[in-house]
Write a protein that holds these residues in place. Sequence first.
Motif, PDB file in Angstrom:
ATOM      1  N   GLY A 252       0.902  -1.110  -0.213  1.00 54.28           N
ATOM      2  CA  GLY A 252      -0.150   0.137  -0.141  1.00 54.28           C
ATOM      3  C   GLY A 252       0.738   1.223   0.162  1.00 54.28           C
ATOM      4  N   VAL A 253       1.888   1.046   0.672  1.00 49.02           N
ATOM      5  CA  VAL A 253       2.850   2.618   0.815  1.00 49.02           C
ATOM      6  C   VAL A 253       3.526   2.771  -0.618  1.00 49.02           C
ATOM      7  CG1 VAL A 253       4.915   3.190   1.783  1.00 49.02           C
ATOM      8  CG2 VAL A 253       3.133   2.477   3.226  1.00 49.02           C
ATOM      9  N   VAL A 254       4.039   1.588  -1.072  1.00 48.63           N
ATOM     10  CA  VAL A 254       4.547   1.625  -2.312  1.00 48.63           C
ATOM     11  C   VAL A 254       3.722   2.043  -3.384  1.00 48.63           C
ATOM     12  CG1 VAL A 254       5.772   0.138  -4.365  1.00 48.63           C
ATOM     13  CG2 VAL A 254       6.297  -0.088  -1.736  1.00 48.63           C
ATOM     14  N   LEU A 255       2.313   1.731  -3.294  1.00 52.90           N
ATOM     15  CA  LEU A 255       1.442   2.161  -4.403  1.00 52.90           C
ATOM     16  C   LEU A 255       1.238   3.561  -4.129  1.00 52.90           C
ATOM     17  CD1 LEU A 255      -0.533   1.262  -6.375  1.00 52.90           C
ATOM     18  CD2 LEU A 255      -2.253   0.931  -4.958  1.00 52.90           C
ATOM     19  N   LEU A 256       1.261   3.997  -3.106  1.00 51.81           N
ATOM     20  CA  LEU A 256       0.804   5.427  -2.704  1.00 51.81           C
ATOM     21  C   LEU A 256       1.951   6.329  -3.142  1.00 51.81           C
ATOM     22  CD1 LEU A 256      -0.834   7.522  -1.445  1.00 51.81           C
ATOM     23  CD2 LEU A 256       0.437   7.187   0.941  1.00 51.81           C
ATOM     24  N   CYS A 257       3.214   5.879  -2.943  1.00 54.72           N
ATOM     25  CA  CYS A 257       4.359   6.553  -3.495  1.00 54.72           C
ATOM     26  C   CYS A 257       4.376   6.747  -5.027  1.00 54.72           C
ATOM     27  CB  CYS A 257       5.703   5.810  -3.021  1.00 54.72           C
ATOM     28  SG  CYS A 257       5.893   6.115  -1.338  1.00 54.72           S
ATOM     29  N   VAL A 258       3.976   5.544  -5.729  1.00 53.27           N
ATOM     30  CA  VAL A 258       3.668   5.828  -7.259  1.00 53.27           C
ATOM     31  C   VAL A 258       2.608   6.406  -7.672  1.00 53.27           C
ATOM     32  CG1 VAL A 258       3.521   4.127  -9.069  1.00 53.27           C
ATOM     33  CG2 VAL A 258       5.083   3.417  -7.261  1.00 53.27           C
ATOM     34  N   LEU A 259       1.399   6.461  -6.971  1.00 52.50           N
ATOM     35  CA  LEU A 259       0.120   7.272  -7.466  1.00 52.50           C
ATOM     36  C   LEU A 259       0.403   8.730  -7.026  1.00 52.50           C
ATOM     37  CD1 LEU A 259      -2.478   5.043  -6.741  1.00 52.50           C
ATOM     38  CD2 LEU A 259      -1.501   5.415  -8.941  1.00 52.50           C
ATOM     39  N   LEU A 260       0.905   8.904  -6.081  1.00 53.47           N
ATOM     40  CA  LEU A 260       0.779  10.388  -5.662  1.00 53.47           C
ATOM     41  C   LEU A 260       1.452  11.565  -6.784  1.00 53.47           C
ATOM     42  CD1 LEU A 260      -0.187  12.419  -3.580  1.00 53.47           C
ATOM     43  CD2 LEU A 260       2.200  12.066  -2.129  1.00 53.47           C
ATOM     44  N   PRO A 261       2.773  11.275  -7.364  1.00 52.97           N
ATOM     45  CA  PRO A 261       3.237  12.038  -8.103  1.00 52.97           C
ATOM     46  C   PRO A 261       2.502  11.959  -9.507  1.00 52.97           C
ATOM     47  CG  PRO A 261       4.914  10.760  -7.196  1.00 52.97           C
ATOM     48  CD  PRO A 261       3.677   9.878  -6.823  1.00 52.97           C
ATOM     49  N   ILE A 262       1.838  10.847  -9.866  1.00 54.63           N
ATOM     50  CA  ILE A 262       1.268  10.654 -11.278  1.00 54.63           C
ATOM     51  C   ILE A 262       0.052  11.365 -10.930  1.00 54.63           C
ATOM     52  CG2 ILE A 262       0.029   9.118 -12.782  1.00 54.63           C
ATOM     53  CD1 ILE A 262       2.103   7.004 -11.786  1.00 54.63           C
ATOM     54  N   THR A 263      -0.852  11.208  -9.975  1.00 49.04           N
ATOM     55  CA  THR A 263      -2.146  11.947  -9.860  1.00 49.04           C
ATOM     56  C   THR A 263      -2.204  13.199  -9.222  1.00 49.04           C
ATOM     57  OG1 THR A 263      -2.773  10.497  -7.618  1.00 49.04           O
ATOM     58  CG2 THR A 263      -3.430   9.458  -9.854  1.00 49.04           C
ATOM     59  N   GLY A 264      -1.314  13.694  -8.509  1.00 49.79           N
ATOM     60  CA  GLY A 264      -1.345  14.767  -7.638  1.00 49.79           C
ATOM     61  C   GLY A 264      -2.005  14.624  -6.503  1.00 49.79           C
ATOM     62  N   ALA A 265      -1.509  15.656  -5.695  1.00 45.64           N
ATOM     63  CA  ALA A 265      -2.241  15.464  -4.244  1.00 45.64           C
ATOM     64  C   ALA A 265      -3.611  15.942  -4.109  1.00 45.64           C
ATOM     65  CB  ALA A 265      -1.380  16.491  -3.414  1.00 45.64           C
ATOM     66  N   ALA A 266      -4.174  16.779  -5.161  1.00 43.44           N
ATOM     67  CA  ALA A 266      -5.506  17.155  -5.350  1.00 43.44           C
ATOM     68  C   ALA A 266      -6.374  15.759  -5.354  1.00 43.44           C
ATOM     69  CB  ALA A 266      -5.696  18.158  -6.522  1.00 43.44           C
ATOM     70  N   ALA A 267      -5.968  14.788  -6.485  1.00 41.72           N
ATOM     71  CA  ALA A 267      -6.615  13.820  -6.412  1.00 41.72           C
ATOM     72  C   ALA A 267      -6.691  12.974  -5.230  1.00 41.72           C
ATOM     73  CB  ALA A 267      -6.257  13.079  -7.476  1.00 41.72           C
ATOM     74  N   MET A 268      -5.616  12.752  -4.582  1.00 39.83           N
ATOM     75  CA  MET A 268      -5.513  11.925  -3.355  1.00 39.83           C
ATOM     76  C   MET A 268      -6.447  12.505  -2.284  1.00 39.83           C
ATOM     77  SD  MET A 268      -3.738   9.311  -4.601  1.00 39.83           S
ATOM     78  CE  MET A 268      -3.197   8.532  -2.981  1.00 39.83           C
ATOM     79  N   ALA A 269      -6.410  13.865  -2.322  1.00 39.76           N
ATOM     80  CA  ALA A 269      -7.093  14.401  -1.074  1.00 39.76           C
ATOM     81  C   ALA A 269      -8.742  14.524  -1.444  1.00 39.76           C
ATOM     82  CB  ALA A 269      -6.756  16.064  -1.303  1.00 39.76           C
ATOM     83  N   GLY A 270      -8.945  13.708  -2.725  1.00 41.71           N
ATOM     84  CA  GLY A 270     -10.582  13.394  -2.854  1.00 41.71           C
ATOM     85  C   GLY A 270     -11.193  14.560  -3.489  1.00 41.71           C
ATOM     86  N   ARG A 271     -10.564  15.135  -4.379  1.00 42.91           N
ATOM     87  CA  ARG A 271     -11.054  16.292  -5.225  1.00 42.91           C
ATOM     88  C   ARG A 271     -10.198  16.393  -6.559  1.00 42.91           C
ATOM     89  NH1 ARG A 271      -8.194  20.889  -6.098  1.00 42.91           N
ATOM     90  NH2 ARG A 271      -7.058  21.839  -4.485  1.00 42.91           N
ATOM     91  N   ALA A 272     -10.826  16.601  -7.638  1.00 41.06           N
ATOM     92  CA  ALA A 272     -10.015  16.883  -8.878  1.00 41.06           C
ATOM     93  C   ALA A 272      -9.318  17.937  -8.785  1.00 41.06           C
ATOM     94  CB  ALA A 272     -11.361  16.923 -10.003  1.00 41.06           C
ATOM     95  N   PRO A 273      -8.314  17.909  -9.513  1.00 43.75           N
ATOM     96  CA  PRO A 273      -7.572  19.204  -9.639  1.00 43.75           C
ATOM     97  C   PRO A 273      -8.193  20.350 -10.130  1.00 43.75           C
ATOM     98  CG  PRO A 273      -6.458  17.486 -10.705  1.00 43.75           C
ATOM     99  CD  PRO A 273      -7.647  16.822 -10.644  1.00 43.75           C
ATOM    100  N   ARG A 274      -7.969  21.654  -9.469  1.00 44.77           N
ATOM    101  CA  ARG A 274      -8.596  22.820  -9.802  1.00 44.77           C
ATOM    102  C   ARG A 274      -8.099  23.823 -10.689  1.00 44.77           C
ATOM    103  NH1 ARG A 274     -11.292  23.693  -3.752  1.00 44.77           N
ATOM    104  NH2 ARG A 274     -12.802  21.752  -3.906  1.00 44.77           N
ATOM    105  N   THR A 275      -8.486  24.587 -11.340  1.00 41.89           N
ATOM    106  CA  THR A 275      -7.962  25.528 -12.084  1.00 41.89           C
ATOM    107  C   THR A 275      -8.346  26.951 -11.602  1.00 41.89           C
ATOM    108  OG1 THR A 275      -8.052  24.218 -14.181  1.00 41.89           O
ATOM    109  CG2 THR A 275      -7.773  26.565 -14.408  1.00 41.89           C
ATOM    110  N   TYR A 276      -7.202  27.861 -11.291  1.00 46.11           N
ATOM    111  CA  TYR A 276      -7.458  29.205 -10.710  1.00 46.11           C
ATOM    112  C   TYR A 276      -6.951  30.123 -11.642  1.00 46.11           C
ATOM    113  CZ  TYR A 276      -7.981  26.563  -6.180  1.00 46.11           C
ATOM    114  OH  TYR A 276      -8.427  25.805  -5.092  1.00 46.11           O
TER     115      TYR A 276
END
Length: 138
Positions: A17-41
């Motif tokens: 699980g930790v390895v998967l998180l380390c792989v996914l976080l840079p790919i999907t971004g923290a916004a997606a991992m925080a439960g929201r789609a990336p936002r545009t400002y």
Amino acid sequence: MVAKGRGGAAATALVAGVVLLCVLLPITGAAAMAGRAPRTYVVGDDKGWARDLNSWWPNGKTFYAGDVLVFKYDKELHDVTVLGGKGYRRCEVPRHSSKSWVMRTGNDQVTLRRGNNYFICGLPGHCDKNMKLAVKAW
């Protein structure tokens, strides 16, 4: 002989699980991992890229890695330089750096990376007159 310890399957699952998180976080971004789609400002909202943004524009906003900042400005009068903290504090555009770049389209987009993100107008005197922005992304 292989030693068998307690919780072998649980420990393996945790490590996976930790390895998967380390792989996914840079790919999907923290916004997606925080439960929201990336936002545009749009930086500066309807005022656009301008002086003194740090004093009001980021207030009340929480930025995440993967969010996008859009810089709107008159390309004949300004630019947007992405750079590190040292250049930001000194209002100096590094001459040779792979971590900094200049954009001049008048409608530039930057995807935030985790940590501090720094932007200045690199035209002479503009940064010194507070045409700069610092944004922390989680």
